[in-house]
Design a protein around this motif. Structure first.
Motif, short mmCIF file in Angstrom:
data_model
loop_
_atom_site.label_atom_id
_atom_site.label_comp_id
_atom_site.label_asym_id
_atom_site.label_seq_id
_atom_site.Cartn_x
_atom_site.Cartn_y
_atom_site.Cartn_z
N LYS A 24 48.94 49.59 40.11
CA LYS A 24 48.32 49.13 39.10
C LYS A 24 46.76 49.14 39.05
CE LYS A 24 48.59 44.93 36.21
NZ LYS A 24 49.10 43.29 36.06
N ILE A 25 46.18 49.05 40.28
CA ILE A 25 44.51 49.17 40.65
C ILE A 25 44.35 50.53 40.25
CG2 ILE A 25 43.09 48.99 42.42
CD1 ILE A 25 44.87 46.82 43.76
N HIS A 26 45.06 51.66 40.58
CA HIS A 26 44.83 52.97 40.57
C HIS A 26 44.78 53.25 38.97
CE1 HIS A 26 45.94 57.22 39.66
NE2 HIS A 26 45.37 57.44 41.02
N ASP A 27 45.82 52.84 37.97
CA ASP A 27 45.70 52.75 36.44
C ASP A 27 44.56 52.08 35.81
OD1 ASP A 27 47.83 54.39 37.07
OD2 ASP A 27 49.40 52.77 36.66
N GLU A 28 44.15 51.07 36.27
CA GLU A 28 42.97 50.17 35.77
C GLU A 28 41.67 50.61 36.01
OE1 GLU A 28 43.95 46.04 35.74
OE2 GLU A 28 46.12 46.20 35.00
N SER A 29 41.43 50.83 37.41
CA SER A 29 40.13 51.12 37.86
C SER A 29 39.85 52.71 37.74
CB SER A 29 40.07 50.63 39.40
OG SER A 29 38.84 51.09 39.83
N THR A 30 38.51 53.00 36.89
CA THR A 30 38.19 54.29 36.91
C THR A 30 37.69 54.85 38.32
OG1 THR A 30 35.97 53.69 36.29
CG2 THR A 30 37.57 54.02 34.46
N THR A 31 37.14 54.03 39.21
CA THR A 31 36.24 54.37 40.33
C THR A 31 37.35 54.69 41.46
OG1 THR A 31 34.45 52.73 39.94
CG2 THR A 31 34.69 53.72 41.97
N THR B 150 46.64 39.68 43.74
CA THR B 150 47.15 40.06 42.63
C THR B 150 45.96 41.66 42.17
OG1 THR B 150 46.17 38.90 40.90
CG2 THR B 150 48.18 38.38 41.67
N ALA B 151 46.25 42.50 41.69
CA ALA B 151 45.64 43.53 41.42
C ALA B 151 44.29 43.01 40.58
CB ALA B 151 46.32 44.76 40.25
N HIS C 298 38.74 42.06 40.56
CA HIS C 298 37.34 40.96 40.61
C HIS C 298 36.65 41.35 41.73
CE1 HIS C 298 35.91 36.90 40.94
NE2 HIS C 298 35.69 37.28 39.74
N ALA C 299 37.34 41.33 42.94
CA ALA C 299 36.46 41.23 44.13
C ALA C 299 35.53 42.32 44.49
CB ALA C 299 37.44 41.29 45.58
N LEU C 300 35.85 43.61 43.70
CA LEU C 300 35.02 44.75 43.89
C LEU C 300 33.88 44.61 42.62
CD1 LEU C 300 37.84 47.75 43.61
CD2 LEU C 300 36.38 46.72 45.60
N ASP C 301 33.86 43.64 41.82
CA ASP C 301 32.70 43.59 41.10
C ASP C 301 32.07 42.48 41.36
OD1 ASP C 301 33.38 45.85 39.76
OD2 ASP C 301 34.52 44.92 38.18
N HIS C 302 32.60 41.23 42.09
CA HIS C 302 31.93 40.07 42.18
C HIS C 302 31.90 39.67 43.55
CE1 HIS C 302 33.16 39.93 37.95
NE2 HIS C 302 32.38 39.24 37.66
N GLN C 303 31.03 38.65 43.97
CA GLN C 303 31.02 38.05 45.37
C GLN C 303 31.86 36.86 45.40
OE1 GLN C 303 26.89 37.92 46.72
NE2 GLN C 303 26.25 39.96 46.04
N PRO C 304 32.05 36.43 46.85
CA PRO C 304 32.69 35.03 46.61
C PRO C 304 31.92 33.88 45.93
CG PRO C 304 32.66 36.07 48.73
CD PRO C 304 31.85 37.25 47.85
N ASP C 305 30.91 34.00 45.72
CA ASP C 305 30.04 32.82 45.23
C ASP C 305 30.16 32.91 43.72
OD1 ASP C 305 28.44 34.87 45.13
OD2 ASP C 305 26.91 33.82 45.88
N GLY C 306 30.69 34.12 43.30
CA GLY C 306 30.54 34.13 41.76
C GLY C 306 29.50 35.28 41.22
N ALA C 307 28.60 35.57 42.27
CA ALA C 307 27.35 36.20 41.61
C ALA C 307 28.07 37.74 41.56
CB ALA C 307 26.41 36.49 42.58
N ALA C 308 27.61 38.50 40.58
CA ALA C 308 28.09 40.05 40.33
C ALA C 308 27.36 40.97 41.20
CB ALA C 308 27.88 40.46 38.95
N TRP C 309 28.09 41.96 41.73
CA TRP C 309 27.62 42.87 42.60
C TRP C 309 26.45 43.70 41.76
CZ3 TRP C 309 27.92 42.95 47.76
CH2 TRP C 309 29.25 42.62 48.38
N LYS D 283 40.66 34.95 42.99
CA LYS D 283 40.49 34.50 41.87
C LYS D 283 41.61 33.72 41.24
CE LYS D 283 38.80 35.22 37.17
NZ LYS D 283 38.34 36.25 36.08
N SER D 284 42.84 34.49 41.30
CA SER D 284 43.82 33.63 40.56
C SER D 284 44.50 32.47 41.52
CB SER D 284 45.16 34.57 40.56
OG SER D 284 45.48 35.39 41.79
N GLN D 285 44.31 32.63 42.79
CA GLN D 285 44.70 31.51 43.64
C GLN D 285 43.79 30.45 43.54
OE1 GLN D 285 44.44 33.30 47.40
NE2 GLN D 285 46.89 34.42 47.18
#
Length: 399
Positions: free
Chosen positions: A230-237, A259-260, A265-276, A311-313
């Motif tokens: 699912k990650i492979h299908d949804e992520s272009t990177t 989850t996927a 979400h972790a690849l685009d955001h840091q644990p404190d919620g700030a975006a990479w 994020k879901s947890q």
């Protein structure tokens, strides 16, 4: 006797001031890019356009272009058309400056830059040469020497997507005209070229299937592979990595219940919620995709190397806490209401349909004409309740 003069000597004598044209200096970069440079600039999954018309058709039929508004679609097609007009017919390379395109189309320079960036991100333009000046060009010693080329505009190559092959065309062997006769022996029907294939052992087929037809049990390798697919299908990177490699990179997080969507979400955001922050404009500029994934996901590990809640947890924990707070508040209001009315309020018993439809009971004819016992008990309860309210009011006035 006069000596004989060759035709070349006669031509030289007739034009005494004629000089041979000097060959270009090999140290200066050529204005025409080489074929190898043009082909190496084509993005992955694309090919060099066969013509300007094919390039414009591919841009106009792209799904992202069809989703644009009318004025944005018009600006995109005009910029693409101007790039195609300036393209070379042989190499399909184009080098108009962004300011020249903006002046010809009467558009803002920022608008032209935005749509050129749009074409580059989707692979329609491959960068053969970046625009440079004499000061920042390589080999000019930061502008101390002048190569005589001045400011060089960027060179792009027009590209189109590679057409997808049909599965029926891939499976059909077009060299075979008709099957061999069934009366021939097996060795004649197969031929000598199939003997090695028959003796060779089959390839390894113990890999877990990536199909999502049946949901696997969480925590198993099959479930981790389904999440990776699912990650492979949804992520272009991460689309350039295989699902098995993605499962290897995310196995710790999937085992922790991620989850996927949590991984993306972790690849685009840091644990404190700030975006990479991104320092690249295209995924093709990432040199080491696995290292990039490991670096982004390492920020979601604690000091012991265990994954933090995804994020879901976190959303599930927040929802559970909100439900607990609402239940505690509801109990508190029930206690306050019970103290206000003098005790817990019990709802009246619910009557059945037959009891509700039945009429009131017929009173028995008694010898006494006074009120009954039920009336006296109800009147005594009302008097006691009235006295209790008056006593509470007197205590409130006294305080």
């Amino acid at each position: 006797m006069e000596p004989k003069i060759s035709p070349r000597q006669a031509f030289a004598l007739a034009r005494p001031n004629h000089r041979r044209t000097p060959r270009p200096n090999a140290s200066q970069p050529s204005l025409i890019p080489s074929r190898a440079a043009v082909l190496s600039a084509v993005p992955e999954g694309m090919r060099r356009a066969t013509s300007q018309r094919a390039f414009l058709r591919a841009v106009k039929e792209h799904p992202d272009a069809l989703a644009l508004k009318c004025h944005a679609y018009r600006n995109l097609t005009e910029v693409a058309g101007k790039l195609a007009d300036w393209a070379d017919w042989t190499t399909l390379t184009t080098r108009p400056t962004e300011q020249r395109i903006a002046d010809d189309l009467d558009l803002a320079l920022s608008t032209v830059k935005r749509w050129i960036r749009w074409l580059r991100e989707r692979g329609f333009l491959g960068v053969v040469e970046e625009g440079t000046t004499n000061r920042f060009r390589r080999g000019n010693q930061c502008g101390l020497t002048d190569d005589g080329l001045g400011n060089r505009a960027a060179v792009w190559v027009l590209c189109t997507p590679i057409p997808e092959l049909d599965e029926t065309d891939m499976r059909t062997d077009k060299t075979t005209t008709e099957p061999p006769s069934l009366t021939l022996p097996k060795r004649v029907k197969e031929g000598p070229t199939h003997a090695r294939e028959e003796r060779s052992s089959p390839r390894r087929s113990n890999r877990i299937s990536t199909t999502n037809e049946a949901a696997a049990t969480p925590g198993t390798r099959k479930h981790a592979l389904q999440v990776a697919q699912k990650i492979h299908d949804e992520s272009t990177t991460l689309g350039r990595l295989s699902p098995w490699y993605i499962r290897h990179l995310t196995r710790v997080f999937v085992a922790a219940g991620w989850t996927a969507a949590d991984v993306l979400h972790a690849l685009d955001h840091q644990p404190d919620g700030a975006a990479w922050t991104y320092t690249w404009t295209s995924r093709d500029q990432i040199r080491n995709t696995p290292g990039w994934v490991r670096f982004r996901l390492s920020a979601w590990l604690d000091e012991h190397g265990r994954p933090l809640p995804g994020k879901s947890q976190r959303l599930m924990a927040a929802a559970a806490q909100l439900r607990a707070e609402r239940a505690a508040l509801r109990e508190r209001f029930e206690e306050m209401r019970a103290r206000r009315v003098g005790g817990p309020v019990e709802p009246p018993p619910r009557l059945s349909r037959a009891e509700a439809l039945a009429g009131p009971p017929v009173a028995e004819q008694g010898s006494s004409s006074g009120p009954g016992e039920a009336y006296r008990a109800a009147r005594a309860a009302l008097d006691a309740k009235r006295l209790q309210r008056e006593a509470e009011r007197l205590r409130w006035l006294a305080s």
